[in-house]
Every structure is written in C-alpha cells, then in structure tokens.
Scaffold this active site. Sequence first.
Site, short mmCIF file in Angstrom:
data_model
loop_
_atom_site.label_atom_id
_atom_site.label_comp_id
_atom_site.label_asym_id
_atom_site.label_seq_id
_atom_site.Cartn_x
_atom_site.Cartn_y
_atom_site.Cartn_z
N CYS A 118 72.57 -48.81 49.39
CA CYS A 118 72.70 -50.23 49.70
C CYS A 118 72.77 -50.44 51.21
CB CYS A 118 73.98 -50.82 49.10
SG CYS A 118 74.24 -50.48 47.36
N CYS A 119 72.11 -51.47 51.68
CA CYS A 119 72.39 -52.03 53.01
C CYS A 119 72.45 -53.54 52.82
CB CYS A 119 71.33 -51.60 54.03
SG CYS A 119 69.66 -52.20 53.69
N LYS A 120 72.27 -54.30 53.87
CA LYS A 120 72.43 -55.74 53.73
C LYS A 120 71.45 -56.32 52.70
CE LYS A 120 71.28 -58.42 57.21
NZ LYS A 120 71.36 -59.13 58.50
#
Length: 1029
Positions: free
Chosen positions: A946-948
């Site tokens: 996950c990132c933004k």
Amino acid sequence: MRASPVSSWGSEPRERWCRLKGNLLFLMKNKTKSSEAYEVVILERCWIVEFRNKKVVSIILKFQSGEPDLYLEAASKADCESWAVALGEANSEGLHNKIQQLQRLIMEIKEERTSDEAQQFLSPVQADNLGELQFTSIQRIANEPKLEFSVACKDLVSTTRDRKLNTFVQISVVHPAEQTLTRYSNTEIVEGTRDPLFLTGVTFPPEYPVYEETKIKLTVYDVKDKSQDTVRTNVLSENKEPRTDAGRSFLGCTTFKVGDLVKSKEQQLTLSLRTSDGGKTVGTIEVSFVKMGEIEDGETDHITTDVQGQKCALVCECAAPETISGKDNLPLLNAVLKNPICKLYRFPTSDNKWMCIREQMAETTLSFHVPKELINLHIKEDMRRNQELKELGELAPHWDNMRKSVIAHCDQMLNMYQDTLAELGKHTGSSFKSSCSKGEKTLEFVPINLHLQRMHVHSPRLKDSLYDVITVGAPAAHYQGFKNGGLRKLLNKFEAERRNTGYQCIYYSPENTAKAKEVLSNINHLQPLISSHADLLLNSASQHSPDSLKNSLKMLSEKTELFVHAFKDQLIRSALLALYTARPGCVLKKPTVPRNSVEEGGDSQHQDHPSQIKRQDSIPHHSEYDEEEWDRVWANVGKSLNCVIAMVDRLLEKDNSGNVKEGEIAPSPADRMVSHTGGDWYEQLYPLVITLKDCMGEVVTRAKQSMTFVLLQELACGLPQCLMLTLRRDIVFSQALAGLVCGFIIKLHTSLHDQGFLQQLHTVGLLVQYEGLLSTYSEEIGMLEDMVVGISDLQNVMFKIIEAKSDDFLPIITGRREHYVIEVQLPAKMFELLPQEIKEGKLLHVYPVLFNIGINEQQTLAERFGDTTLQENVNQEHFELLKEYYTLFTEKMPPDCLPHFQEQKDLKGLLENLHQNIQSKKRKNVEIMWLAATICRKLNGIRFTCCKSAKDRTSMSVTLEQCSILRDEHQLHKDFFIRALDCMRREGCRIENVLKNIKCRKYAFNMIQLMAFPKYYRPPEGTYGKADT
C-alpha cells in the site's frame, strides 16, 4: 550552414542561409526571408557522404550527372544529422517513402481501438457475428491465455550510420471479420544492438477474440532517446491514445496469420521486415509460440544474444508442472476478478536456461460489493440501536433530553449511510476506484485502486509457482481530511476528553462499551433461537416422539445455558442501577455500590457506579430499588429450564415404564387412548415452556434497557465527535475489509489442494501482512494513523466457508461492528476438498500485521526535521504481533507443514534479523519490508502493498519484489536483474495500472523526488514525469 564546391575545398567555405523546398536546395544570399537565391541545387540522382574531422561535422553531396560535389559544413553535430536526414529524404524516392508513411499513419489514425482499449473486447453482438462466420478457434487450457508468443529481431538496418539502434516492436491485431487494425501492445526498448532480443512477450487473455485467421502486424521502431519516447507517455484523452512519431522512426513491418504460427512445425516463424512501401528488406524478426507450462516437443531452441558485450546462450525449455488451477475453480474466480491484464516475459537463468513469467493484474468486484454489504449492515445495526433507545422507557428530563439529542444525531448519520448506499447502487462500469477519485464523498467507503497482482513463474527444473500481492491504496478517510490527524490520534484524544465529562453523563470504559454491544448482540441472536427450540419441543410433545423430544430438549438446554451465561456480568447489574437512578423518581434502598458477583471479583467495576450522576432535586423520591431483584429474575430462567427438563424426564420415564413387556397382552387402542389423554405430553409441558419464555422475556427487557443505557452514555458524552469518529472508522474499515476479503478468496483458491495450508487455516489462522510506503510527514501521517486502526480492526473479522447453493459466489457479510463473519461461498466440488472442521462451519481467524517504511522525499524531511516516532512504534507493535503468530504456529503445526525448502530455523533467523532492523532505526530501512514479506510468504500468509494510491510507489515495490523472487528463488541471471526490473516497470502491468488511474503512462515522480528514493525504487528513464494524480 556554410557551403562551397568541393573544387574550392581548400578555401574557407562561405556561410549561406539554406532553404529546402521539396527536392530543391536554395542557397540564399543572406539570412532575410526576402533574400534572393544565390544558387539552386536539384537533389536528384545524388547521394550523401557524411564524415567528421577533429572539430567540425561536414556533408558532401555527390551527383551522378558529374556536376561538382557540394561541400556543406554545419555548426554542430545535431545540425549536421538533421540536415543529412532532410537532404537524404528530399529526392523523389524519399518523397515517395514519405507518402507511403503518411498513408500508413492515416490508416493507424482510423483505428477504432487504441492500445489502452485493447483489453476491452468485442461486444456480444460482434462476438455473435464472429461466431456465425465460423472462424477456427485456438484450443487452450481453460482460463489460460489464448495465445502467447515472443519476438526477436536480427540484422536490422539503421537509418543513420553513426548511431546505434534502440528498438521496440509494436504489436497490432487485424480482426478477420472487421478488417480493422487495433494497436495491442509493445515490447520494451532494447538499446544499442542490431539484433535485439525482447524480454517482453505478447499474451492474449482467454476472452480476446483471436482465431487462426486473425492477422498480427509487427512494426519495428527506432527510438532516439527513451526519455523522449512520447509515444507511450503522453496524457490521454478519455478514450484515445496519442499518435505522434516524435522521438522515433519507422524501420520496418511484417504481418502473419495466427494459424501459421500455431501450426508451424517448430512453432516459430522467421519473417522479413520491409519498409512501408514493401520493397526494401531491413532485417528479420523471429516469432516464437510460447506454451507456458506445457511440454515442448522436438529440440530446444538455442538463441544467442549479446548482452553488454558478453555472449550468453539462452535455451528455451519447459517441463510439465502440477496443476495450479482447474476448470471447477473458474466460477469463483470469474465472480471475483474482472478486466485482467496479462504480460509475458522470458528471462535467462544463471545456468543459461529460459524461464517464462506471466504477469497478471485484475481488478475485483469486491471493491464495491463489500462496502455495500457493510453499509447495509451498519444501517440495520443503527436502526436497531435507535429503536432500542426509543424503547428505553420513561427517563428524567435531563436524560430524556440527552436521548432526544442522541437520536436526532443518529438519524442524521443513518440518512447519510442510506444516501451513500443508494449512490453506490447506481455505480456502473469499472470495478475499481481510481486514485483521482479518492476524495469523492460518494465513494469514500470504496478502497482505492484495489487489484490482484500475480506473477506465474515457469522455470526449467522447478515446479510452477504463483506469487500474489494485493495492491490497494492505504485505507484512509480522504474526504474527511487529515487536518486534525488520523484515527489513532483522534481516538486517543476523544477517549481522554470523555473521562472529563463531569456530571452530564456516566463514563464507561471502551471495554465496558464493547461488552454492552456484545450482550445486545447475544440477546438478538439467542432469544429467537431459544424461542424456536421451545416451539420444537412442544411440537415433539404433541407428536409423542421420544427421540425428537430428547433432541429438542438438548438444543433448548444448550442455547438457554449460553443465554444465561451471557448475563453473568457485573456490568449489567451496575447499568441497571444507573438506569434506575435515571427514571423520573427513584430512591436507593442501599446507598452502597451494587454487590459484585462472585465470578467477577470485587473491585473491577467500581468506576462504573452511577453515584457519579448528579441527581436533580426535583425528582420525587417515592420508590425503592431492590439490588437483588436482578439476581432473582436472572435465576428464574435457569429454574424454569430445570422444571422443563424434569418434566421431560418424568414423561419419558413414564413412557418407558408403560411399554409392553415381553409375553404381556398389548392394550387395545381404546385403552391406550384413554391413558394418553390423562397424561398428554403437550398439555403438561406447555405451561412450563410459557413460563420459561416469560422469564426469558423479563431478563431480555431489563438487560436490553440497561445495555442500551450504557450505549446512550457513550454517544451522549461525545456528540457529535463520537458519531463522526464512528463514521471515519467505518470508512477506513470498509476499505481494509474489501482488500482482506479479496486476498482471502484468492489465497483459498490457489491453496485449495495444499493440505498443510488448510490445516494451518483452521488450526492457527491466516497471517495477513501489510507493507506500507507512507511517509510520516504532512497529510500522510494522518493516512498512516487511519491505516493502523483500520488494519487493527481486521482482528475482529472471522471467515466461514460454506457451500454455495446458487451460481452467486460473492461473499456474505454478517455480524455487527467489532464482530464480523465473512461467509465465503465455494462451488460444491471445491467445497468437498476442505477438511471436515472447515466444512462443519469452524470460524477462521486472521492475524493482520503492518510494517511501514516511508521512501519518498517527504520521509527525508520527516527524518531530518520532523518525527518518525509513529512509524517506529507501529513497526515495533506489529513485530510483537508477528512473533505471537509465529509462536502459535510452531506450537500447533507440525514442522513438515512448511514448504520443502523452508525450515523453522530459517524463520527464526529472519524474525531475529527483522527485530534487529526495527531496533536499529536506520533511515529508510527498506530491508524491514523485504524481511517481513519473506516471512509472510514462508508462513503461507497474504501479502498487501500500500501507498497513498497504490499507483506509483506501490508499483516500484511490487516490481522489485517480483524480480527479487526471480533472483532468489528461480535463479534469474544476475546480469539481467536490472533489465528485468526496468522491463516490468516500463512495459508491465503496473504501467497499465497507472494508465487506468490517470489516463497517462507516467509514474508521478520527478527527478528531484527520485534523488531521495532508495536506489532500487527508481523507475527507468522516460517512464516518469509530471502527471495529475
């Protein structure tokens, strides 16, 4: 440009302003636009000689007619090259080639589908028309790609002599029914060679309409500079792809029929590449049919390629793998996964063998299905709570006003949930939420950019392997914003403020509030069950069936015991007293703290004593509260049940004693009827069952009201912040749950034949490891705080696998906040493969852990000028959770359950290494993520990245993980690691993910940002730039 005849070469050339019009070169007298021509040169039957001395770059035009040669000298190498190309194409032959090229471009502009639409297949009507024409289908394994092939070029001819070729192949499809050209895909760019071997292959998904009559067009282009490769990086309009030849030049093309490739003896075609007019041969291209996972007949294919000046023989071999997926599994996968994108690669191993890699990415219908199911549950739960608040009875003015305020706020929130559900119900089209939509209110419950990222590896002497990662944007409430932080900070602040509410309401700890919700849930679940079993008992009595009577009594006893046990809690007694003091008139019989039950101990609940309430003096004191009344009411349920049990025993005993003994004369039917009439079972049990129901109803009424009063305090103490925090938590949890359900179903599908995994699933539970790439700076701190709480809340989720009763295989969600059960439906044939424990409905636990390392330029600022405490605390807390799971795993599972190449000591060493790296507090220590991911795979867990927005940083991480697995587990040749990495990032599924999100094939990085990134997290040149994210 300076010009002079070669005969006067010894003299200094004169500077002339040159103009090129068609095949005429005008040498002007001066630089002004109105200048007269000094000389005109006709560029026919001439050729160009380009050479360079120490300082200047020159061109000589030689004429077949015998006219004097013309010497041209440019100011720079770039000017010289551009003039050489322009002059070379200025004759009639060059103009003819230009016309041919323009005709080709016009045909391409008329294409009905562009490369970004290549995955959008024919409409049902078109497909039916194709079926009527009876084209020859390609027979392949179910759910496997319909056609896959690789390409390599040899002896390419360069348009300029001084520059090496940087080439790629564009693949287009000519549909046999429509005779239209569709751009489908490209290979990667191979630099500096006339014999490029392309690692990126071509794959057509099962649904794509490819037949033996389908034609494939291969077009080879030369790219001057990868960073200027604007063909595949310009911003797209809604349904169009840019068509511009800036930065590339056409070399040659060829066409073949799919049937020719499939039916060829060696399953390989060698085709000539020709110029656009079809005349000149500019090289050859080899097309090799790929049968991934099948045995190839005949001799292996030897291909030699020059990599960085080093000869490397690459041999393509395949071995028969074990079945990874079967036809019976397709309905489940098709129900969950949509719009797959496939990419094919072939990479060399360290022992000079070929391995084939199929990269797949698919969105999931669960992105919208899970939020809708969850919101529907929230609506039902909130409507039930509002009704219970209204049924709380008459309250003193202070408490009644508080109740009215709470109900008004709750109704507003309920309307908002209903509006959101209605909007989600209107959604059509794609099954994922793009990164550009993360701030939309109507989609805030939907996870961002949720996809399955899969790598299928087929290497020579190893079994086929699947590696899955779920990629999703960090679960966070983007529409709510992060001005005041995320859930972790907001919840701690809210809890501290609740403790200081003073006399206005009673403070109950979060544990007591959770207990009250659990009691209410048990009441709503058990009361109808007990009532149903009581009716079954009476029905058995009326039928005079001893066996049925015994079974009904057994079920009634078990459920009633659970019911009684649910109320063995001091919280209920304390809440009843608090509720009594809130009635319009009350006087305590004893002013002391309510007596604690023996089971619960003495002092744990003193904080909940309602003596904190400031009673209003206007309330008349005309009644007394008996603290022991609850004990009597609660005990009456058990006594009533005992009476029922005793009566059933008596009836069965009398029935046994009245049986006909051997040798005795049986009584007549009339006599038997008389005897039963006097002792009818139904009549004797009916009043006892009614008494049991009445006692149970009294307990339910009091317990419901007391627990509802506890929840009233929770809501009243923090209006409206309490409801807003609940909303935010629901939003974050919805996003996290959608990803978890997707990961669980995919993991179950791929591991259905792994008995060790299935045993681990019901004995220990499933590890779920999240890799976070958020920084601890600015808004991303709030996102990380949201994400931590959302992932932690997944501990309240349990899975149950059931057999599907219809063709609808989507999961069913039941339960309430803080306690959810996800029912995963399997087709009958898949369900039969499960262990008996799972088939019997055993609840399966999940153990989520999160490790976060910020890698961007904002994390650099946080490390130097900000605070990284949040990241350090999160990593340490979740390392302890990971250790607990490992301990549980080693205690409950036999050592041989781990895959054959993994041992417990390896896991122990990895855990120690992970702990050391967490303790070291090294900046941007990405080794933490690598170690955590490795441990997760070795423990059969589900991987999340996950990132933004799961688009840019996630793409870098996922591709790096894939190439690392190929290197560590499948012996990827060390000289090809970086090239494989660039290949996946430039032409793989992740750049297609970027295109899906922002209509642009550019990772949203700039050069300054990338300077702060760890080395292996930087994309290849030409794939990044300014883009709207």
